[in-house]
Write a protein that holds these residues in place. Structure first.
Motif, PDB file in Angstrom:
ATOM      1  N   ASN A 445       0.822  49.281   0.397  1.00  0.00           N
ATOM      2  CA  ASN A 445       1.705  48.305   1.047  1.00  0.00           C
ATOM      3  C   ASN A 445       2.339  47.359   0.026  1.00  0.00           C
ATOM      4  OD1 ASN A 445       2.772  47.731   3.605  1.00  0.00           O
ATOM      5  ND2 ASN A 445       1.523  45.882   3.797  1.00  0.00           N
ATOM      6  N   VAL A 446       2.686  47.922  -1.125  1.00  0.00           N
ATOM      7  CA  VAL A 446       3.300  47.145  -2.212  1.00  0.00           C
ATOM      8  C   VAL A 446       4.800  47.000  -1.947  1.00  0.00           C
ATOM      9  CG1 VAL A 446       3.729  47.045  -4.699  1.00  0.00           C
ATOM     10  CG2 VAL A 446       1.569  47.997  -3.848  1.00  0.00           C
ATOM     11  N   LEU A 447       5.317  45.790  -2.096  1.00  0.00           N
ATOM     12  CA  LEU A 447       6.758  45.564  -1.933  1.00  0.00           C
ATOM     13  C   LEU A 447       7.547  46.352  -2.972  1.00  0.00           C
ATOM     14  CD1 LEU A 447       7.112  41.732  -1.200  1.00  0.00           C
ATOM     15  CD2 LEU A 447       7.867  43.599   0.269  1.00  0.00           C
ATOM     16  N   GLN A 448       8.718  46.840  -2.576  1.00  0.00           N
ATOM     17  CA  GLN A 448       9.517  47.693  -3.457  1.00  0.00           C
ATOM     18  C   GLN A 448       9.969  46.981  -4.729  1.00  0.00           C
ATOM     19  OE1 GLN A 448      10.166  50.814  -3.481  1.00  0.00           O
ATOM     20  NE2 GLN A 448       9.551  51.536  -1.464  1.00  0.00           N
ATOM     21  N   ASP A 449      10.251  45.678  -4.641  1.00  0.00           N
ATOM     22  CA  ASP A 449      10.780  44.980  -5.820  1.00  0.00           C
ATOM     23  C   ASP A 449       9.688  44.361  -6.693  1.00  0.00           C
ATOM     24  OD1 ASP A 449      10.001  43.113  -4.003  1.00  0.00           O
ATOM     25  OD2 ASP A 449      11.803  41.862  -4.139  1.00  0.00           O
ATOM     26  N   VAL A 450       8.412  44.631  -6.370  1.00  0.00           N
ATOM     27  CA  VAL A 450       7.308  44.124  -7.196  1.00  0.00           C
ATOM     28  C   VAL A 450       7.135  45.030  -8.407  1.00  0.00           C
ATOM     29  CG1 VAL A 450       4.804  43.781  -7.269  1.00  0.00           C
ATOM     30  CG2 VAL A 450       6.109  42.990  -5.298  1.00  0.00           C
ATOM     31  N   THR A 451       7.011  44.430  -9.582  1.00  0.00           N
ATOM     32  CA  THR A 451       6.913  45.192 -10.828  1.00  0.00           C
ATOM     33  C   THR A 451       5.455  45.339 -11.267  1.00  0.00           C
ATOM     34  OG1 THR A 451       7.056  43.238 -12.244  1.00  0.00           O
ATOM     35  CG2 THR A 451       9.135  44.256 -11.546  1.00  0.00           C
ATOM     36  N   GLU A 452       5.248  46.218 -12.247  1.00  0.00           N
ATOM     37  CA  GLU A 452       3.924  46.376 -12.832  1.00  0.00           C
ATOM     38  C   GLU A 452       3.436  45.059 -13.421  1.00  0.00           C
ATOM     39  OE1 GLU A 452       1.818  48.625 -16.637  1.00  0.00           O
ATOM     40  OE2 GLU A 452       3.501  49.620 -15.612  1.00  0.00           O
ATOM     41  N   GLU A 453       4.342  44.325 -14.086  1.00  0.00           N
ATOM     42  CA  GLU A 453       3.976  43.049 -14.700  1.00  0.00           C
ATOM     43  C   GLU A 453       3.529  42.047 -13.645  1.00  0.00           C
ATOM     44  OE1 GLU A 453       6.711  44.802 -15.398  1.00  0.00           O
ATOM     45  OE2 GLU A 453       5.991  45.499 -17.360  1.00  0.00           O
ATOM     46  N   ASP A 454       4.201  42.051 -12.475  1.00  0.00           N
ATOM     47  CA  ASP A 454       3.799  41.153 -11.386  1.00  0.00           C
ATOM     48  C   ASP A 454       2.356  41.420 -10.953  1.00  0.00           C
ATOM     49  OD1 ASP A 454       6.316  40.000 -11.345  1.00  0.00           O
ATOM     50  OD2 ASP A 454       7.082  41.402  -9.841  1.00  0.00           O
ATOM     51  N   LEU A 455       2.035  42.691 -10.770  1.00  0.00           N
ATOM     52  CA  LEU A 455       0.708  43.047 -10.296  1.00  0.00           C
ATOM     53  C   LEU A 455      -0.353  42.824 -11.363  1.00  0.00           C
ATOM     54  CD1 LEU A 455       1.643  46.221  -8.226  1.00  0.00           C
ATOM     55  CD2 LEU A 455       0.817  44.040  -7.326  1.00  0.00           C
ATOM     56  N   ARG A 456      -0.039  43.120 -12.605  1.00  0.00           N
ATOM     57  CA  ARG A 456      -0.994  42.859 -13.691  1.00  0.00           C
ATOM     58  C   ARG A 456      -1.327  41.362 -13.754  1.00  0.00           C
ATOM     59  NH1 ARG A 456      -2.100  46.195 -18.121  1.00  0.00           N
ATOM     60  NH2 ARG A 456      -1.275  48.320 -17.997  1.00  0.00           N
ATOM     61  N   LEU A 457      -0.313  40.514 -13.631  1.00  0.00           N
ATOM     62  CA  LEU A 457      -0.533  39.069 -13.673  1.00  0.00           C
ATOM     63  C   LEU A 457      -1.355  38.604 -12.479  1.00  0.00           C
ATOM     64  CD1 LEU A 457      -0.016  36.312 -14.962  1.00  0.00           C
ATOM     65  CD2 LEU A 457       2.146  36.212 -13.662  1.00  0.00           C
ATOM     66  N   PHE A 459      -3.540  40.257 -10.697  1.00  0.00           N
ATOM     67  CA  PHE A 459      -4.948  40.653 -10.782  1.00  0.00           C
ATOM     68  C   PHE A 459      -5.648  39.989 -11.959  1.00  0.00           C
ATOM     69  CE2 PHE A 459      -3.689  43.541  -7.567  1.00  0.00           C
ATOM     70  CZ  PHE A 459      -4.845  43.955  -6.932  1.00  0.00           C
ATOM     71  N   SER A 460      -4.937  39.682 -13.002  1.00  0.00           N
ATOM     72  CA  SER A 460      -5.546  38.953 -14.123  1.00  0.00           C
ATOM     73  C   SER A 460      -5.970  37.554 -13.694  1.00  0.00           C
ATOM     74  CB  SER A 460      -4.559  38.852 -15.297  1.00  0.00           C
ATOM     75  OG  SER A 460      -4.275  40.122 -15.817  1.00  0.00           O
ATOM     76  N   ASP A 474       6.266  56.860  -5.096  1.00  0.00           N
ATOM     77  CA  ASP A 474       7.107  56.081  -4.172  1.00  0.00           C
ATOM     78  C   ASP A 474       7.028  54.576  -4.432  1.00  0.00           C
ATOM     79  OD1 ASP A 474       4.588  55.441  -3.305  1.00  0.00           O
ATOM     80  OD2 ASP A 474       4.839  56.211  -1.265  1.00  0.00           O
ATOM     81  N   ARG A 475       6.154  54.150  -5.365  1.00  0.00           N
ATOM     82  CA  ARG A 475       5.981  52.759  -5.766  1.00  0.00           C
ATOM     83  C   ARG A 475       5.476  51.857  -4.637  1.00  0.00           C
ATOM     84  NH1 ARG A 475       8.035  51.481 -10.738  1.00  0.00           N
ATOM     85  NH2 ARG A 475       8.159  49.257 -10.213  1.00  0.00           N
ATOM     86  N   LYS A 476       5.101  52.466  -3.526  1.00  0.00           N
ATOM     87  CA  LYS A 476       4.468  51.689  -2.463  1.00  0.00           C
ATOM     88  C   LYS A 476       2.957  51.594  -2.671  1.00  0.00           C
ATOM     89  CE  LYS A 476       7.869  52.847   1.126  1.00  0.00           C
ATOM     90  NZ  LYS A 476       8.069  53.499   2.441  1.00  0.00           N
ATOM     91  N   MET A 477       2.460  52.449  -3.556  1.00  0.00           N
ATOM     92  CA  MET A 477       1.029  52.458  -3.867  1.00  0.00           C
ATOM     93  C   MET A 477       0.841  52.475  -5.379  1.00  0.00           C
ATOM     94  SD  MET A 477      -0.715  54.976  -1.017  1.00  0.00           S
ATOM     95  CE  MET A 477       0.268  56.406  -1.449  1.00  0.00           C
ATOM     96  N   ALA A 478      -0.346  52.037  -5.822  1.00  0.00           N
ATOM     97  CA  ALA A 478      -0.615  52.002  -7.262  1.00  0.00           C
ATOM     98  C   ALA A 478      -2.120  52.027  -7.490  1.00  0.00           C
ATOM     99  CB  ALA A 478      -0.016  50.747  -7.893  1.00  0.00           C
ATOM    100  N   LEU A 479      -2.505  52.348  -8.718  1.00  0.00           N
ATOM    101  CA  LEU A 479      -3.890  52.221  -9.171  1.00  0.00           C
ATOM    102  C   LEU A 479      -3.939  51.152 -10.251  1.00  0.00           C
ATOM    103  CD1 LEU A 479      -5.006  55.961  -9.538  1.00  0.00           C
ATOM    104  CD2 LEU A 479      -5.529  54.402  -7.657  1.00  0.00           C
ATOM    105  N   ILE A 480      -4.967  50.302 -10.198  1.00  0.00           N
ATOM    106  CA  ILE A 480      -5.131  49.293 -11.232  1.00  0.00           C
ATOM    107  C   ILE A 480      -6.602  49.285 -11.657  1.00  0.00           C
ATOM    108  CG2 ILE A 480      -5.539  47.370  -9.613  1.00  0.00           C
ATOM    109  CD1 ILE A 480      -3.798  45.651 -11.613  1.00  0.00           C
ATOM    110  N   GLN A 481      -6.830  49.321 -12.937  1.00  0.00           N
ATOM    111  CA  GLN A 481      -8.200  49.419 -13.452  1.00  0.00           C
ATOM    112  C   GLN A 481      -8.602  48.124 -14.133  1.00  0.00           C
ATOM    113  OE1 GLN A 481      -9.034  52.967 -15.739  1.00  0.00           O
ATOM    114  NE2 GLN A 481     -10.754  52.010 -16.796  1.00  0.00           N
ATOM    115  N   MET A 482      -9.704  47.541 -13.655  1.00  0.00           N
ATOM    116  CA  MET A 482     -10.259  46.337 -14.248  1.00  0.00           C
ATOM    117  C   MET A 482     -11.302  46.723 -15.303  1.00  0.00           C
ATOM    118  SD  MET A 482      -8.428  44.331 -12.418  1.00  0.00           S
ATOM    119  CE  MET A 482      -9.054  42.696 -12.877  1.00  0.00           C
TER     120      MET A 482
END
Length: 515
Positions: A445-457, A459-460, A474-482
């Motif tokens: 459920n990620v917004l289309q205009d949200v960038t990788e940098e936005d999400l990294r920040l 979660f940091s 489709d950029r609506k989903m992503a994986l992020i590893q802590m």
């Protein structure tokens, strides 16, 4: 296991291959179908042979290797000779003793053997020994001895080593219900004496190593259980032979057990499973697969789905509560909301009460007992707010709300009608995406205009370090590893249902994938 060099191998090819075995007493003329393909379509005369060191094997796949034929006999003792009849899809194995041959035939009469996923037929031969060309035997024995010193990755060595191991490697796929060490012991003990079990999580999958008292029992269990479901429609067993021949168990607890050494300590890092919890697990689960002899009757797929959706109680669970006791909590940080979010990954949390006189403990009421056990299995021993939490089944049947007018300082919260329940919709994909806590999180459920940098920040800012990130196509989903599982747990608590704007809320769950 006897070395491969102890096996004398005789091979005959072409028109001469039946020259020794085409008389009136031959297995091929009196006891097999005699067809060139090894088919049973022709009903010829079958005579009951007396026990013999020589075993007759029929219906072998055309591409079967000699090592695979050898593997049928090796668990039962020394193999002294082999003769393969390629054109007939048949073979003869000569065992070292008649007793070994009798054990082999009796075993395969109970559990039909398979070679390359095809059933093969095993019976005594009328021959008392294999008389193959001595020079050819010596040549083949030398070739086998040479192959024995090749790297262990060779196909022959893998087959031979696997056949002689008493240790099985078990992977549980689609683990909707938690599977415990005691559940595995109950299932696998039907096929022999289980000596040791070690359970662990690898690649975000629940796995186990299980050691029998001998390799024959391990092979029996593998043939019977590989690919079967522990519970209907879920918890599928994937079984292989391990390259290990002995397990080293240091502690007897809910993660490992040496049944021959009950005096072993429980260990500090892995608390022993409480007997009442073990009893509840064995009692409250949907029953075992019906194909296992002596097992309980299976739970129907419809009942399992309904139970998972929290619509009905599982058989045997009437009147039993789905209440958990979480202890050793960080009382300065924990809230009913944070417990609701974390435990909500494994079921629909109804109510949470942090105990007034013991604020490092809380009662968490799940929708039903199966969800409570699932949450307990995955969260017991995990780190939350810097402390290793302990999760057990509670004696309470439900969590009581404060009496009207009584202020309990926000320690109790009712989530019965929460819109954030993950499993309230029957057939939801969330049922197929339940995984243990891991350092990698799945975002949706990620917004289309949200960038990788936005999400990294984002979660940091939860206090952890982002190690890797990957958008889906489709950029609506992503994986992020802590960096750690603890950091991922913290991030999930803080950011699940985070409002990203336009009233679109981020969904966070644990992933079985790695980046």
């Amino acid at each position: 296991m006897d070395s491969v060099g102890d096996i004398a191998v005789g091979m005959k090819r072409g028109s001469a291959e039946l020259s020794m075995y085409n008389n009136s007493n031959s297995d091929l003329s009196t006891r097999s179908d005699g067809a060139s393909t090894g088919s049973d379509s022709k009903k010829l005369r079958v005579e009951e042979a007396l026990p013999s060191r020589v075993i007759h094997i029929r219906r072998l796949p055309t591409e079967a290797m000699d090592a695979e034929v050898l593997a049928l006999g090796l668990p039962f003792g020394k193999v002294t000779n082999i003769l393969t009849l390629r054109g007939k899809n048949q073979a003869f194995l000569e065992m070292g003793t008649e007793e070994a041959a009798i054990t082999m035939v009796n075993y395969y009469n109970t559990v039909p053997p398979h070679v390359r996923n095809s059933p093969v037929y095993v019976q005594f031969s009328n021959h008392k020994e294999l008389k193959t060309d001595a020079a050819r035997q010596r040549t083949q024995a030398v070739l086998q001895a040479v192959s024995a010193v090749q790297p262990p990755s060779s196909e022959v060595q893998d087959v031979l080593a696997a056949a002689s191991s008493p240790v099985l490697r078990i992977i549980i796929d689609n683990m909707f219900y938690p599977v415990t060490l005691d559940v595995l012991q109950q299932i696998f003990s039907k096929f022999g004496t289980v000596m040791k079990i070690i359970t662990f999580t690898k690649n975000n999958q629940f796995q186990a190593l299980l050691q029998y008292s001998d390799p024959v029992q391990a092979q029996h269990a593998k043939l019977a259980l590989d690919g079967q479901n522990i519970y209907n429609s879920c918890c599928t067993l994937r079984i292989d032979f391990s390259k290990l021949v002995n397990l080293n168990v240091k502690y007897n607890n809910d993660k490992s057990r040496d049944y021959s050494r009950p005096e072993l300590p429980a260990g500090d890092s892995q608390p022993t499973l409480d007997p009442s919890v073990a009893a509840a697990l064995s009692k409250d689960y949907p029953p075992l697969l019906c194909k296992i002899p002596g097992a309980l009757n299976p739970l129907s797929a419809a009942a399992a789905a309904a139970a998972a959706a929290g619509r009905v109680a599982l058989p045997g669970q009437a009147g039993s509560g789905g209440v958990l006791l979480a202890s050793n909590l960080n009382e300065e940080m924990v809230t009913p909301q944070s417990l609701f979010t974390l435990f909500g990954v494994y079921g629909d949390v109804q109510r949470v009460k942090i105990l007034y006189n013991k604020k490092d403990s809380a009662l968490i009421q799940m929708c039903d007992p199966s969800q409570a056990q699932l949450a307990m299995s995955h969260l017991n021993g995990q780190k939350m707010y810097g402390k290793i939490i302990r999760v057990t089944l509670s004696k309470h049947q439900s969590v009581a709300l404060p009496r009207d007018g009584l202020d309990d300082q926000g320690l109790t919260k009712d989530f019965t009608n929460s819109s954030l329940h993950r499993f309230k919709k029957p057939g939801s994909k969330n049922f197929q995406n339940i995984f243990p806590p891991s350092a990698t999180l799945h975002l949706s459920n990620v917004l289309q205009d949200v960038t990788e940098e936005d999400l990294r920040l984002l979660f940091s800012n939860t206090g952890g370090t982002v190690k890797a990130f990957k958008f889906f196509q489709d950029r609506k989903m992503a994986l992020i590893q802590m960096s750690t599982v603890e950091e991922a747990i913290q991030a999930l608590i803080d950011l699940h249902n985070y409002n990203m704007g336009a009233n679109q809320h981020l969904r966070v769950s644990f992933s079985k994938s790695t980046i």
